[in-house]
Design a protein around this motif. Structure first.
Motif, short mmCIF file in Angstrom:
data_model
loop_
_atom_site.label_atom_id
_atom_site.label_comp_id
_atom_site.label_asym_id
_atom_site.label_seq_id
_atom_site.Cartn_x
_atom_site.Cartn_y
_atom_site.Cartn_z
N VAL A 89 -2.77 -8.67 1.05
CA VAL A 89 -1.63 -9.45 1.55
C VAL A 89 -1.96 -10.95 1.62
O VAL A 89 -1.29 -11.68 2.31
N ARG B 221 10.24 -4.39 2.88
CA ARG B 221 10.67 -5.32 3.93
C ARG B 221 9.51 -6.08 4.54
O ARG B 221 9.67 -7.19 5.03
N TYR B 222 8.35 -5.51 4.56
CA TYR B 222 7.22 -6.21 5.16
C TYR B 222 6.44 -7.04 4.15
O TYR B 222 6.03 -8.15 4.44
N VAL C 163 5.35 -11.41 0.25
CA VAL C 163 4.01 -11.83 -0.16
C VAL C 163 3.70 -11.33 -1.58
O VAL C 163 3.04 -12.02 -2.36
N PHE D 191 4.10 -13.49 11.80
CA PHE D 191 4.92 -12.80 10.81
C PHE D 191 6.24 -12.40 11.46
O PHE D 191 6.24 -11.61 12.41
N THR E 280 10.73 -11.65 11.10
CA THR E 280 11.74 -11.06 10.22
C THR E 280 12.76 -12.10 9.75
O THR E 280 13.63 -11.78 8.97
N SER F 3 8.63 -17.25 6.62
CA SER F 3 8.65 -16.31 7.74
C SER F 3 7.27 -15.67 7.95
O SER F 3 7.14 -14.71 8.69
N ILE G 296 3.35 -14.08 6.74
CA ILE G 296 2.95 -12.85 6.06
C ILE G 296 2.01 -12.06 6.98
O ILE G 296 1.35 -12.64 7.83
N PRO G 297 2.00 -10.73 6.81
CA PRO G 297 1.13 -9.92 7.67
C PRO G 297 -0.33 -10.05 7.24
O PRO G 297 -0.61 -10.47 6.12
N ALA H 122 8.16 -9.29 13.15
CA ALA H 122 7.94 -8.41 12.00
C ALA H 122 6.63 -7.64 12.15
O ALA H 122 6.55 -6.45 11.83
N ASP I 45 7.27 -5.00 14.60
CA ASP I 45 7.94 -3.88 13.92
C ASP I 45 6.93 -2.99 13.20
O ASP I 45 7.02 -1.75 13.22
N MET I 46 5.99 -3.64 12.50
CA MET I 46 4.98 -2.87 11.75
C MET I 46 4.21 -1.96 12.69
O MET I 46 3.92 -0.80 12.36
#
Lengths: 303, 596
Positions: free
Chosen positions: A97, A133-134, A138, B357, B359, B374, B376-377, B406, B409-410
């Motif tokens: 990522v 969605r996540y 990236v 991160f 949404t 927004s 990134i993880p 986000a 949420d993960m």
């Protein structure tokens, strides 16, 4: 002492980065490669090759080494730069990522000449990943930051799925050449070895390209030579390079510029990233522009 | 079977640790007087002050007796005093306030021993700085104390030009006049840059010929190419990486002073909330040498687990995210004041660094000028799901760092996918849990997750968050009132050394949510004093499964106590930050006493 050259390998989980890295470490290019990896545990090194190992570095008898980035990329790069004379190339394998373009930028402070940001993509999973969605954002950024894309695992998909993956790449990285591969199986010497093309100005790469491949989808390579007897104005050469770099995955050679015909320039290109640097003067009778280029036949290309 | 084969060194040492047996707590509502702690002598009785228990049943008592490191009795003056013997020390609180000492619900203990030899150049109130002259004063005072030899580095932290009244950056020349012989590095408050003096530039061989790397900044003296002092980002990263590191011996020798950061603030349980393998080995060494006098709760980083498993479970064969069945034995028990409480999974970066991160896209550009940024993880969801499921199945508590909605949420997805529910006692803790959407609080309730909030963000970065996100989203950061309303247990932290170890600042921010500019960052989310205090005492203890031992004054619990010069429950909120620690006790032993 010349600084080691830098290659950044990015791409989402499962795209084949580790497969590629394992082949580099096994000595596939003849260079002394130092790979910085995120996940030490995933590296698969033949025990007979290991010369020494400590908590953050495994050194191999073929001159390659593998370093952990667990204490940060900057720390790993600082360690490697301290032994730069033992290394031809530093390869950073980014996490799934990461944005590889940013990783390359972050390494810039260490003054390592960047060869390319190579991004690998999983032909089967790419469309789903790019709309996840996540991680969709990236994954798309990764493609956009690539100098060269390896669309891997094409043996696992049918023509329609392959077309969808190609479409996703075109959408996000319209200017990046793409090499389609199976098991990341392409002649790495083409992409990595800085001297790999030096003596190949006749354009014959048959031996290099003849790495065994049993896969019916394996891409075939095409190479050609670009020659000009007359010195080329810089602006004209830049246009030529921009065109060439959208097609060839790799090109290299000497260039004679009209603005300084006595100076020999070295052209280096991996994917869409190219550099032109002064490289001494011409040997007697050798002045002139001569580049060799390699492309993947049938790969989707910029119009 | 040898010890080595039997499992890991931590669990083996656990057996050797003295006093490691869990102490049975006395139940609520049981008599708190004599007999509860049969056998232990009453060593001290505190009285004549305000004794705040942080319990709802009996919020204040007149006197408290301790002995053998435990609370033996508490209640009326007459009842407790009746327990005194000739050997009992009677401590007159003189009107001051005694309460359970604070628990650090999340911070980075390993920064403390390192920072002991660093000079604090943070702006007021986190540090003493108001001007360039005050920076020179602070370094001068520091150098007088530590007397660095010529050539030895002087390092400072928290440099922030916006806190200087001079209207300009600090330059190398400001520093050179007073410090020509020692290289100086003052770390920028972002930790992404620093100011160097001339000796510092010389150390790194940086001068007018040094090119500015792409993505970096080297401020130059106007009209020349000479570096002026400040370097940032890609110009800074290689410099910091090459800075000489303190040796383990040096850090061990600084552990006492490092613990005093906490003890002097009334904190007796510290968190090492993101522990690298090397740091864990250091802490084990410190524990073995008996150098820890405060409790240290360590959360090894998930990325470090392969290295730790290889070291402590040499015969284990498994994938990168797999743990041996016996791994949980290494968790949950102190050995010589060091405990592993769970595994730390970082899911994103920081909101002020724009690396969290979310949404939805920010209103301002990303960290590299990106549009519609927004964040990134840090890990792909596949890995997060796998890690959470694996730790849960092995009985190991998860502490996940998640700042943006986000990444929250993960984590919610991963907890749900692992089959964890709110009826189960897993206490999965969401560190920071800052930019929440209201429905995520309902998910926490449903799934049994617990937030460790960071309300100090409303002060330090509240104005910035409003600029980046607008009021609606920014006003709901660290939503303590909404979490309380939903019945969640929560803690509230400093993230030391991101902000100073200052429990009263934490409490003040939870109650006021005042930003630097004086704006209230979410009036609806302010909480009362008791809720604010519980988040640093009993509920923080609950998150690390120590509610039977810490966090309230009750018979049988540890005598981890702090004496303050005022009662934070009744003090005017504006006076909170002025409350001073008079004395701190760890299991009955004084570990800090303010100069009279």
């Amino acid at each position: 002492m010349t600084a080691p050259r830098l290659t950044v390998i990015g791409g989402y989980l499962g795209a084949g980065k580790t497969t590629l890295v394992n082949r580099l470490l096994a000595g596939a290019t003849g260079e002394r490669v130092a790979v910085i990896v995120n996940d030490f545990g995933s590296i698969n090194i033949d025990a007979e090759l290991i010369r020494s190992a400590d908590k953050d570095t495994v050194r191999l008898s073929n001159g390659c080494m593998c370093c952990s980035a667990s204490d940060g990329l900057a720390a790993a790069l600082a360690r490697l730069c301290a032994r730069a004379d033992e290394i031809d190339r530093i390869v950073i394998e980014t996490s799934g990522v990461s944005e590889p373009g940013k990783v390359a930028k972050n390494a810039h402070g260490f003054r390592l000449p960047l060869d390319a940001v190579i991004v690998m993509a999983d032909a089967e999973q790419l469309p789903a990943q790019a709309s996840n969605r996540y991680v969709g954002d990236v994954v798309r950024r990764q493609l956009a930051q690539a100098d060269l894309i390896l669309l891997n695992k094409i043996d696992l998909v049918g023509p329609e799925a392959l077309a969808r993956a190609r479409e996703e790449i075109l959408l996000n990285a319209p200017r990046s050449p793409v090499a389609e591969t199976t098991a990341a199986n392409l002649p790495l010497v083409l992409l990595f070895a800085s001297h790999g093309l030096r003596d190949r100005t006749d354009g014959n790469f048959d031996d290099l390209l003849a790495e065994p491949s049993a896969h019916r989808h394996e891409a075939s390579y095409e190479s050609w030579v670009v020659e000009r007897g007359q010195p080329i104005p810089r602006a004209e050469f830049e246009a030529m390079a921009n065109n060439l770099s959208a097609q060839a995955i790799r090109a290299k050679g000497h260039v004679q510029l009209a603005e300084g015909p006595d100076v020999r320039h070295l052209y280096q290109q991996v994917g869409r990233r190219w550099t032109l640097s002064e490289d001494g003067v011409w040997d007697v009778g050798t002045a002139g522009t001569r580049l060799v280029a390699i492309a993947i036949r049938d790969a989707p290309m910029a119009g | 079977m040898t010890d080595r084969e039997n499992g890991n060194a931590i669990s083996r040492r656990r057996v050797l640790a003295s006093g490691g047996a869990l102490f049975a707590a006395s139940g609520f509502g049981l008599p708190r007087l004599a007999g509860a702690q049969e056998g232990a002598a009453v060593e001290k009785i505190f009285h004549n002050g305000t004794i705040v228990t942080i319990t709802d049943a009996q919020p204040e008592v007149e006197a408290i007796a301790i002995g053998g490191g435990r609370i033996l009795a508490l209640g009326s003056e007459a009842d407790v005093m009746a327990l005194a013997t000739d050997a009992t020390e009677i401590v007159d609180l003189g009107g001051s306030t005694l309460m359970p000492s604070f628990i650090d619900p999340h911070g980075h203990f390993m920064n403390a021993p390192q920072m002991v030899t660093w000079v604090n150049v943070q702006g007021v109130p986190a540090g003493p700085i108001t001007s360039i002259a005050s920076i020179i004063e602070a370094i001068t005072a520091h150098a007088a104390k530590f007397t660095p030899a010529p050539g030895e580095w002087i390092i400072g932290y928290g440099y922030d030009p916006t806190t200087l009244s001079d209207g300009r950056q600090l330059t190398r020349y400001d520093l050179d006049a007073a410090f020509p012989d020692n290289p100086i590095m003052l770390l920028h408050v972002s930790n992404h840059g620093c100011v160097l003096n001339s000796a510092g530039f010389a150390y790194f061989k940086m001068d007018a010929t040094t090119e500015t790397p792409e993505g970096g900044l080297i401020l130059r003296v106007e009209g020349t190419n000479e570096p002026e002092g400040l370097i940032m980002e890609q110009a800074f990263a290689p410099v910091f990486a090459a800075l000489p590191k303190p040796s383990e011996e040096q850090l061990l020798s600084q552990l006492d002073a490092g613990q005093q950061f906490y003890a002097s603030a009334g904190v007796t349980t510290c968190q090492e909330g993101g522990t690298h393998a090397a740091d864990l080995n250091f802490l084990i060494r410190a524990a073995e040498q008996g150098l820890l006098y405060l409790d240290i709760v360590a959360l090894p980083f998930v990325m470090e687990l392969p290295a730790l498993v290889a070291e402590y479970f040499p015969t284990f064969v498994g994938g990168p995210m797999e743990l041996p069945d016996t791994a949980s034995q290494s968790f949950g028990t102190y050995m010589n004041r060091l405990k592993l409480a769970g595994v730390k999974i970082p899911l994103d970066g920081s909101p002020q660094g724009k690396t969290a991160f979310w949404t939805r896209p920010m209103l301002t550009p990303g960290p590299a000028g990106e549009e519609n940024w927004s964040g990134i993880p840090l890990f792909p969801p596949e890995l997060v799901n796998k890690a959470v499921a694996e730790f849960h199945s092995k009985g190991i508590q998860v502490f996940a760092h998640a700042n943006g909605d986000a990444s929250i949420d993960m984590l919610i997805d991963a907890v749900r996918a692992a089959g964890m529910t709110g009826t189960e006692d897993h206490r999965t803790t969401v560190i920071h849990s800052q930019f929440m959407r209201p429905e995520q609080i309902a998910a926490y309730v449903e799934l049994g997750m617990s937030p460790s909030f960071f309300t100090l963000h409303t002060f330090y970065w509240g104005d910035v968050h409003v600029e980046n996100w607008g009021e609606e989203f920014a006003f709901f950061i660290s939503p303590m009132a909404a979490a309380k309303e939903a019945g969640l247990r929560m803690s509230n932290h400093t993230d030391f050394s991101v902000t100073p170890m200052a429990p009263m600042h934490v409490m003040h921010s939870a109650m006021t949510r005042l930003s630097r500019s004086g704006k209230v960052i979410g009036p609806d989310q302010r909480v009362d004093a008791m809720t604010a205090l519980k988040a640093m005492t009993i509920d923080a203890a609950w998150q690390i499964r120590e509610e039977d031992l810490k966090g309230t004054l009750e018979v049988g619990k540890l005598a981890d106590l702090v004496i303050l010069d005022a009662n934070p429950l009744t003090a005017p909120v504006d006076a909170l930050q002025g409350i001073k620690v008079i004395e701190t006790f760890k299991e009955g032993t004084s570990v800090y006493k303010a100069a009279a």
